[in-house]
Design an enzyme around this catalytic site. Structure first.
Site, PDB file in Angstrom:
ATOM      1  N   VAL A 130     -50.640  -8.171 -14.102  1.00  0.00           N
ATOM      2  CA  VAL A 130     -49.571  -8.949 -13.856  1.00  0.00           C
ATOM      3  C   VAL A 130     -48.435  -8.040 -14.381  1.00  0.00           C
ATOM      4  O   VAL A 130     -48.556  -8.642 -15.612  1.00  0.00           O
ATOM      5  CB  VAL A 130     -49.424 -10.247 -13.111  1.00  0.00           C
ATOM      6  CG1 VAL A 130     -47.728 -10.424 -13.166  1.00  0.00           C
ATOM      7  CG2 VAL A 130     -50.534 -10.452 -12.092  1.00  0.00           C
ATOM      8  N   ASP A 180     -60.090 -21.646  -6.700  1.00  0.00           N
ATOM      9  CA  ASP A 180     -60.398 -21.318  -8.411  1.00  0.00           C
ATOM     10  C   ASP A 180     -58.443 -22.553  -8.996  1.00  0.00           C
ATOM     11  O   ASP A 180     -58.010 -21.437  -9.992  1.00  0.00           O
ATOM     12  CB  ASP A 180     -59.804 -20.152  -8.469  1.00  0.00           C
ATOM     13  CG  ASP A 180     -59.894 -19.042  -9.879  1.00  0.00           C
ATOM     14  OD1 ASP A 180     -61.439 -19.822 -10.756  1.00  0.00           O
ATOM     15  OD2 ASP A 180     -59.733 -18.355 -10.608  1.00  0.00           O
TER      16      ASP A 180
END
Length: 301
Positions: A24, A138
């Site tokens: 990211v 998750d």
């Protein structure tokens, strides 16, 4: 990746982090200069035999997150495929801090703060996410980000599962983070988990937030093996949380609170909040609108 690298309509500014599938970066739109967070596949993955699978998951992540508009769900601004770097997803840019960062710094959440900043907002987001037929799979402190208003936001939908879609995970492969996944994600790895799996994971996060950093290293697999047959330890958890959490942390999914909305109702009752809070009033109004639309279509047909 170097500063100034162009991916789609965005110019890379600096790295923010990386996970098992992607990296990211802080970036900005070339024309509008809007600051964003841009996620792409890890460079080594983009050139490996896992390219097709990882690219599919990143595209699924964009689809899952874009289906839901809620303050506690990280907002997708754009997505696409770049000729050099493959698929990418563009998110709103937050501070970059996660719940894990706060826990590492020794934060221990009082009940009111936990409810207002973390649990209620995330449950509201899960009402919408599960209503769209999506299970996150998750939920963990690393995937819960600090929003601009001080409340937490759920992100990273790389492992999200869509209701009714056939499993594409390799047979027997456990998906998720061992320290936070629900028992059924281990016992039945090739079946679609129900929304209760997300509630289970979120409550493990709640336990950690209430206890704070105990200084003990976590052995995710060892803890997971214990949780397959019994409710996890609720030592050092203030009342009334133990009785509340037991209703979500049974190893058997059918014995748990079955929805995020039902969990919110029980929270209201337990902590003496008004039953008709704003989040659920909006959700119910939305549901009534959907039912009215369906009735109208039925009449037209």
């Amino acid at each position: 990746m170097e500063q100034g690298t162009v991916i789609g309509s965005y110019s890379i500014v600096r790295p923010l982090g990386r996970g098992g599938m992607g990296s990211v970066h802080a970036a900005e739109h070339i024309e509008t200069k809007e600051p964003v967070a841009l996620k792409i596949l890890l460079e080594q993955e983009a050139a490996s035999n896992l390219q097709v699978e990882q690219a599919r998951r990143l595209r699924d992540e964009a689809t899952a997150a874009s289906k839901v508009q809620h303050p506690a769900i990280l907002k997708v601004l754009d997505s696409g495929d770049d000729s050099s770097y493959g698929p990418y997803v563009v998110y709103q840019l937050l501070s970059g801090r996660t719940l894990r960062d706060e826990l590492r710094e020794g934060r221990r959440f009082a009940s009111d703060e936990l409810l207002d900043r973390l649990l209620r907002p995330i449950l509201g987001g899960l009402v919408e996410l599960h209503g769209a037929g999506i299970v996150h799979r998750d939920i963990k402190p690393e995937n819960i980000f600090l929003g601009d208003d001080g409340k937490f936001v759920l992100g990273d939908f790389g492992l999200a599962r869509f209701e009714g879609r056939a499993a594409k995970t390799k047979t027997g492969l456990i998906v998720g983070t061992p320290a936070y996944i629900a028992p059924e994600q281990v016992m039945q790895p090739n079946e679609n988990p129900s929304p209760t799996a997300d509630l289970y994971s979120l409550c493990l996060v709640v336990i950690e937030a209430l206890r704070g950093n105990t200084g003990e290293a976590k052995d995710g697999m060892a803890e997971l093996s214990k949780r397959l047959k019994r409710v996890p330890s609720l030592n050092l958890i203030p009342k009334p949380w133990p009785n509340l959490l037991r209703q979500v942390l049974s190893p058997r999914p059918e014995e748990r609170i079955q929805s995020a909305e039902a969990f919110l109702t029980i929270l209201d009752s337990t902590f003496n909040y008004p039953v008709e809070n704003e989040t659920r009033a909006v959700n119910r109004a939305t549901s009534r609108g959907r039912r009215s639309l369906l009735v109208g279509l039925a009449v037209l047909c």
